[in-house]
Design a protein around this motif. Structure first.
Motif, PDB file in Angstrom:
ATOM      1  N   ILE A  23      48.706  37.322  19.458  1.00  0.00           N
ATOM      2  CA  ILE A  23      47.500  36.498  19.574  1.00  0.00           C
ATOM      3  C   ILE A  23      47.759  35.328  20.522  1.00  0.00           C
ATOM      4  CG2 ILE A  23      45.974  34.915  18.328  1.00  0.00           C
ATOM      5  CD1 ILE A  23      46.284  36.778  15.886  1.00  0.00           C
ATOM      6  N   VAL A  36      38.839  39.073  19.271  1.00  0.00           N
ATOM      7  CA  VAL A  36      38.459  39.608  17.962  1.00  0.00           C
ATOM      8  C   VAL A  36      37.657  40.900  18.128  1.00  0.00           C
ATOM      9  CG1 VAL A  36      37.216  39.167  15.822  1.00  0.00           C
ATOM     10  CG2 VAL A  36      38.485  37.306  16.922  1.00  0.00           C
ATOM     11  N   ARG A  39      40.049  43.838  19.336  1.00  0.00           N
ATOM     12  CA  ARG A  39      40.928  44.236  18.235  1.00  0.00           C
ATOM     13  C   ARG A  39      40.170  45.034  17.185  1.00  0.00           C
ATOM     14  NH1 ARG A  39      44.387  40.139  14.241  1.00  0.00           N
ATOM     15  NH2 ARG A  39      45.389  41.804  13.031  1.00  0.00           N
ATOM     16  N   MET A  75      38.495  39.574   8.086  1.00  0.00           N
ATOM     17  CA  MET A  75      38.501  39.812   9.532  1.00  0.00           C
ATOM     18  C   MET A  75      37.589  38.870  10.303  1.00  0.00           C
ATOM     19  SD  MET A  75      38.381  43.955   9.204  1.00  0.00           S
ATOM     20  CE  MET A  75      39.592  44.815   8.211  1.00  0.00           C
ATOM     21  N   TRP A  79      40.024  36.013  11.550  1.00  0.00           N
ATOM     22  CA  TRP A  79      40.552  36.229  12.896  1.00  0.00           C
ATOM     23  C   TRP A  79      39.993  35.240  13.898  1.00  0.00           C
ATOM     24  CZ3 TRP A  79      40.361  42.331  13.090  1.00  0.00           C
ATOM     25  CH2 TRP A  79      41.311  42.816  12.178  1.00  0.00           C
ATOM     26  N   SER A  83      42.778  32.909  15.671  1.00  0.00           N
ATOM     27  CA  SER A  83      42.920  32.993  17.124  1.00  0.00           C
ATOM     28  C   SER A  83      42.618  31.654  17.788  1.00  0.00           C
ATOM     29  CB  SER A  83      41.984  34.073  17.674  1.00  0.00           C
ATOM     30  OG  SER A  83      42.275  35.335  17.111  1.00  0.00           O
ATOM     31  N   THR A 154      42.261  30.020   7.278  1.00  0.00           N
ATOM     32  CA  THR A 154      42.572  31.441   7.418  1.00  0.00           C
ATOM     33  C   THR A 154      43.345  31.939   6.208  1.00  0.00           C
ATOM     34  OG1 THR A 154      42.681  31.195   9.825  1.00  0.00           O
ATOM     35  CG2 THR A 154      43.686  33.167   8.871  1.00  0.00           C
ATOM     36  N   THR A 218      46.823  46.714  13.741  1.00  0.00           N
ATOM     37  CA  THR A 218      45.581  46.861  12.984  1.00  0.00           C
ATOM     38  C   THR A 218      45.416  48.295  12.498  1.00  0.00           C
ATOM     39  OG1 THR A 218      44.558  45.084  14.273  1.00  0.00           O
ATOM     40  CG2 THR A 218      43.097  46.506  13.012  1.00  0.00           C
TER      41      THR A 218
END
Length: 306
Positions: A23, A36, A39, A75, A79, A83, A154, A218
């Motif tokens: 990342i 995001v 991915r 997610m 994410w 990120s 997160t 992932t």
């Protein structure tokens, strides 16, 4: 543990320990929504063949609210926050702070009617929070307060998602749940990604980081994870989550030449010690829950993918 079990365990320790490094490399060249989206979209496509059964589709429709909630915390929100934070923080510090997720999960579980926290688990919470404080100091100096808050948010998302999965999605096959959630995340970020799509040619390092993050960390990660569950059982399988922060630390130091200080090491030891103590569960399983239910339940629960 068998040789195959150890191999799968080692693979998961690395696969979910290096996303922070990847990342960090990617956000230097693409926007957070683009990262995001790519991915999620690539991961969803790669896992789609494993989620096409009629039974899986029926279960996903039946539990669509819980699926949406799991996707948001695991997610969509996680994410984005992660990120964005890594635009300012080192990958190694980010990986260490994320290790607080099991501690937060223990608190949330208790607050929502879960298992009572005894003296040992309470001590674990205190030790783990002390580790977070040790690490947050350098983070505040390096990138300001908001990136550190983003990482801790997160970790909170990674703590909430297991509660949703364990309580409402235990009967949904893991690959089907993962593919559906990744697809939902890709749809959510499609427009923001299109509006911020890079106009320049990316470096090979960026392409490699994005591709590895999507395909290895992932899509393949969940396949290996479920294989590990079948091989060694859910309880042993989840032990790799205590190795991931160390992998993130080593990867950041060796590959990106990020600094390594005694505060990093002390914080890692405190957080992992606190996590082990705070996340201890009783030996008794709830009545009416089979070993197969637990195996289905835990993989979609304490999942920290970075």
């Amino acid at each position: 543990m068998t040789a195959r079990g150890w191999a799968l365990f080692a693979a998961m320790s690395v696969i979910w320990g290096i996303p922070y490094l990847l990342i960090k490399v990617a956000v230097d060249e693409v926007s957070v929504p683009v990262l995001v989206f790519t991915r999620s979209a690539i991961g969803a496509v790669l896992l789609l063949p494993m989620a096409l059964s009629r039974q899986a589709r029926t279960l996903l429709r039946r539990h669509w609210k819980a699926v949406a909630g799991f996707a948001f915390f695991e997610m969509i929100a996680a994410w984005l926050l992660l990120s964005d934070a890594e635009r300012h923080l080192t990958s190694s510090l980010t990986g260490l702070l994320i290790a607080a997720a099991p501690i937060i999960a223990a608190v949330l579980d208790r607050l929502t009617g879960g298992e009572r926290l005894g003296p040992l688990r309470m001590a674990g919470l205190g030790i783990g929070l002390a580790g977070v404080a040790v690490l947050a100091g350098p983070g505040l100096s390096a990138g300001g307060a908001w990136p550190v808050i983003e990482v801790l948010l997160t970790a909170t998302c990674y703590a909430i998602a297991p509660l949703i999965a364990a309580r409402y999605l235990a009967d949904v096959p893991g690959p089907a749940l993962t593919s559906a959630c990744l697809g939902l995340a890709a749809l959510m970020y499609l427009t923001p990604a299109a509006l911020t799509w890079p106009r320049h040619v990316l470096t090979p390092h960026a392409y490699l980081a994005i591709g590895t993050l999507a395909a290895l960390c992932t899509a393949l990660a969940f396949v290996v994870f479920f294989a590990l569950i079948r091989e060694v059982g859910a309880t042993r399988a989840l032990l790799f989550t205590y190795v991931n922060p160390a992998v993130a630390l080593v990867a950041g130091v060796l590959v990106l030449r990020e600094p390594l200080t005694w505060l990093h090491i002390s914080g890692l030891v405190l957080i992992l010690t606190g996590s082990v103590l705070a996340s201890r569960v009783g030996a008794q399983k709830p009545s009416g829950v089979s070993s197969e239910d637990v195996a289905d339940e835990e993989p979609t629960g304490d999942v920290d993918v970075g």
